[in-house]
Structure formats: C-alpha cells, structure tokens
Design a protein around this motif. Structure first.
Motif, PDB file in Angstrom:
ATOM      1  N   ILE A 222     -53.296 -30.223   0.723  1.00 33.99           N
ATOM      2  CA  ILE A 222     -52.394 -31.303   0.292  1.00 33.99           C
ATOM      3  C   ILE A 222     -51.917 -30.998  -1.121  1.00 33.99           C
ATOM      4  O   ILE A 222     -52.729 -30.727  -2.017  1.00 33.99           O
ATOM      5  CB  ILE A 222     -53.113 -32.664   0.333  1.00 33.99           C
ATOM      6  N   ASP A 223     -50.633 -31.003  -1.332  1.00 30.59           N
ATOM      7  CA  ASP A 223     -50.069 -30.733  -2.654  1.00 30.59           C
ATOM      8  C   ASP A 223     -48.712 -31.414  -2.735  1.00 30.59           C
ATOM      9  O   ASP A 223     -47.694 -30.856  -2.332  1.00 30.59           O
ATOM     10  CB  ASP A 223     -49.942 -29.232  -2.890  1.00 30.59           C
ATOM     11  N   ASN A 224     -48.692 -32.640  -3.249  1.00 30.98           N
ATOM     12  CA  ASN A 224     -47.453 -33.412  -3.378  1.00 30.98           C
ATOM     13  C   ASN A 224     -47.180 -33.697  -4.852  1.00 30.98           C
ATOM     14  O   ASN A 224     -48.111 -33.858  -5.641  1.00 30.98           O
ATOM     15  CB  ASN A 224     -47.570 -34.748  -2.631  1.00 30.98           C
ATOM     16  N   THR A 225     -45.927 -33.738  -5.206  1.00 34.86           N
ATOM     17  CA  THR A 225     -45.542 -34.007  -6.589  1.00 34.86           C
ATOM     18  C   THR A 225     -44.529 -35.135  -6.646  1.00 34.86           C
ATOM     19  O   THR A 225     -43.570 -35.157  -5.876  1.00 34.86           O
ATOM     20  CB  THR A 225     -44.925 -32.756  -7.248  1.00 34.86           C
ATOM     21  N   MET A 226     -44.747 -36.082  -7.553  1.00 38.11           N
ATOM     22  CA  MET A 226     -43.783 -37.148  -7.804  1.00 38.11           C
ATOM     23  C   MET A 226     -43.478 -37.193  -9.294  1.00 38.11           C
ATOM     24  O   MET A 226     -44.350 -36.902 -10.127  1.00 38.11           O
ATOM     25  CB  MET A 226     -44.313 -38.497  -7.329  1.00 38.11           C
ATOM     26  N   THR A 227     -42.250 -37.552  -9.610  1.00 35.77           N
ATOM     27  CA  THR A 227     -41.792 -37.593 -10.994  1.00 35.77           C
ATOM     28  C   THR A 227     -41.098 -38.915 -11.266  1.00 35.77           C
ATOM     29  O   THR A 227     -40.351 -39.404 -10.424  1.00 35.77           O
ATOM     30  CB  THR A 227     -40.799 -36.451 -11.280  1.00 35.77           C
ATOM     31  N   PHE A 228     -41.352 -39.495 -12.443  1.00 38.49           N
ATOM     32  CA  PHE A 228     -40.546 -40.640 -12.855  1.00 38.49           C
ATOM     33  C   PHE A 228     -40.193 -40.504 -14.333  1.00 38.49           C
ATOM     34  O   PHE A 228     -40.855 -39.784 -15.084  1.00 38.49           O
ATOM     35  CB  PHE A 228     -41.235 -41.984 -12.564  1.00 38.49           C
ATOM     36  N   PHE A 229     -39.111 -41.160 -14.712  1.00 40.15           N
ATOM     37  CA  PHE A 229     -38.635 -41.156 -16.083  1.00 40.15           C
ATOM     38  C   PHE A 229     -38.695 -42.581 -16.627  1.00 40.15           C
ATOM     39  O   PHE A 229     -38.412 -43.525 -15.903  1.00 40.15           O
ATOM     40  CB  PHE A 229     -37.193 -40.647 -16.159  1.00 40.15           C
ATOM     41  N   LYS A 230     -39.069 -42.703 -17.886  1.00 38.13           N
ATOM     42  CA  LYS A 230     -39.120 -44.036 -18.501  1.00 38.13           C
ATOM     43  C   LYS A 230     -38.528 -43.982 -19.900  1.00 38.13           C
ATOM     44  O   LYS A 230     -38.860 -43.101 -20.694  1.00 38.13           O
ATOM     45  CB  LYS A 230     -40.540 -44.567 -18.544  1.00 38.13           C
ATOM     46  N   SER A 231     -37.668 -44.949 -20.177  1.00 38.17           N
ATOM     47  CA  SER A 231     -36.988 -45.022 -21.469  1.00 38.17           C
ATOM     48  C   SER A 231     -37.414 -46.266 -22.219  1.00 38.17           C
ATOM     49  O   SER A 231     -37.782 -47.274 -21.622  1.00 38.17           O
ATOM     50  CB  SER A 231     -35.471 -45.067 -21.246  1.00 38.17           C
ATOM     51  N   ASN A 232     -37.379 -46.211 -23.539  1.00 33.21           N
ATOM     52  CA  ASN A 232     -37.552 -47.433 -24.331  1.00 33.21           C
ATOM     53  C   ASN A 232     -36.276 -47.710 -25.131  1.00 33.21           C
ATOM     54  O   ASN A 232     -36.289 -48.265 -26.215  1.00 33.21           O
ATOM     55  CB  ASN A 232     -38.788 -47.354 -25.227  1.00 33.21           C
TER      56      ASN A 232
END
Length: 236
Positions: A222-232
């Motif tokens: 199992i090898d899954n990748t998720m990405t998210f971006f967050k701004s202030n």
C-alpha cells in the motif's frame, strides 16, 4: 486387449497426476486471489481513512507563531513579514493592521512573523514534534501509525509520513488569463523539497503551505499519497 488396458492405465495415471496437481494448485491460486482481493479491500479502506486523516490535519493552524495563551478570541492573528509582499500587513484601520490584500479581514499582529519549518522530526528544540496545535509545520518529517479496520473486521497498521513546505503562491497574468502552478507531493521523494522551501531564508516564506501525506504499508504493498495546500492570506 493388453495394449488397450495398458493405454487405459497410462491415461488413468495421467488423470490422477493432473487431478493431484489441480488439488495442490487450486488452493494456492485461491490464496493468491484472496490476498489480491484483500489488498484491494484494504486499499479502499485506507483511502477512506487517509481522506479523513487529511481533512483532520487541514483543520490545524497554518503556523505556530500564534499566541495560544492569549485571552483574545479568536486566539489567532495573521502573521506579518514586511519584506515579503504576500505576507505584508501594510493596510491599516485605526490602530489595527491588515494584509494589503483587501479581501483579508483577519487582523495582523505585526510582531509575529511566519516561522521556518523544522527540518527534522523529534522532540528537541526546533524539531517538528507532530503537535499541530503549534502549526502544520510540526508535522514535517514525522511518521505516525494509524490502525485501520477493514470491512472484514481485520485491523491493519498503516503509516502516515508527512512533508510540509512553503510553496510559491505567484500568479502569472496573461491578458485576461491568470495561471498558477502548484506542485503535488510524491511518495518516492517524500523527504525532498519538490519545488517548496523550508523557509530558512525569510524571502522563501509565503502565505501558502503544502502538506504531503504518504500513507504506506510495505508488507501489503500500500502506497498512497495525498496533498493539500493551506493559505493564511485572509484567515488562520
């Protein structure tokens, strides 16, 4: 007559051998198929859990420069860095400071600047200790093990490894078109910058952070990748 009996005996022997091979092979094939189905099932459960885990981390503070012991509500301000255009709190309203961005309504604290992201995980001074109470950057380089229960009731341990970087929030204007390039993370290079920065140099700090989560279990492939971006840019 004897020739036909001999042929019949040979055919019988071959049949017995074929049946024996089948008896040995079928359980093995069923085992392989079972493991394959099990892997697919677990993978579905992992994706669902990873999504929930990612959303949970997304709700954490953008940065740890906020004073969580403040009596002010909410206990957060926008951080200020006058030398960086998208972190510059140069707009004023009375005695209050705000981002130059007119869409930003969160008050700035001009004495707070965005912090560099710790380069290593650990509990020492300046390390990323995994406590998102002190900002998303505290996830960088760390790994935590999550227990995922499959649809069959089986408990599976899955590792979540994190990478946090400042990334460019620049927008390129071409006539009436505006474009921005956001680079996603990679399982194979989870420890690398991949176009981002730790922000050791103040000029590399922006209002946008990228968090990459690698969900993995080598034994189960199992090898899954998720990405998210967050701004202030306009909130915390």
């Amino acid at each position: 007559m004897h020739s036909r009996s001999a042929m019949a005996m040979i055919e019988l022997i071959f049949a017995i051998v074929i049946i024996a091979i089948s008896v040995i092979t079928i359980p093995t094939m069923m085992s392989i198929a079972g493991e394959s189905a099990k892997g697919a099932l677990i993978d579905d459960d992992v994706i669902a859990r990873l999504s929930a885990q990612t959303i949970d981390k997304f709700q954490a503070r953008w940065g740890g420069e906020y004073d969580v012991n403040s009596t002010r509500e909410p206990k957060a301000y926008i951080s200020n860095l006058s030398s960086v255009s998208d972190l510059n709190c140069s707009r004023t309203l009375g005695a209050l400071y705000y981002r130059a961005n007119p869409d930003s309504s969160m008050e700035c604290n001009v004495s707070q600047i965005p912090l560099a992201i710790p380069s290593t995980a650990g509990n020492g001074v300046g390390d990323a200790n995994g406590s998102v109470e002190w900002g998303l950057e505290m996830l960088n380089g760390g790994t935590e093990t999550l227990s995922v229960t499959s649809s069959t009731g089986e408990s599976i341990d899955i590792n979540a490894t994190y990478n946090v970087r400042y990334v460019s929030a620049a927008i390129v204007q071409n006539g009436n078109t505006e474009t921005a390039t956001w680079t996603l993370g990679s399982s194979g290079t989870i420890g690398n910058d991949n176009g981002g920065q730790l922000g050791t140099v103040e000029a590399d700090r922006t209002h946008l952070k990228r968090v990459v989560v690698r969900f993995w279990n080598n034994a189960l492939n199992i090898d899954n990748t998720m990405t998210f971006f967050k701004s202030n840019q306009g909130s915390f």
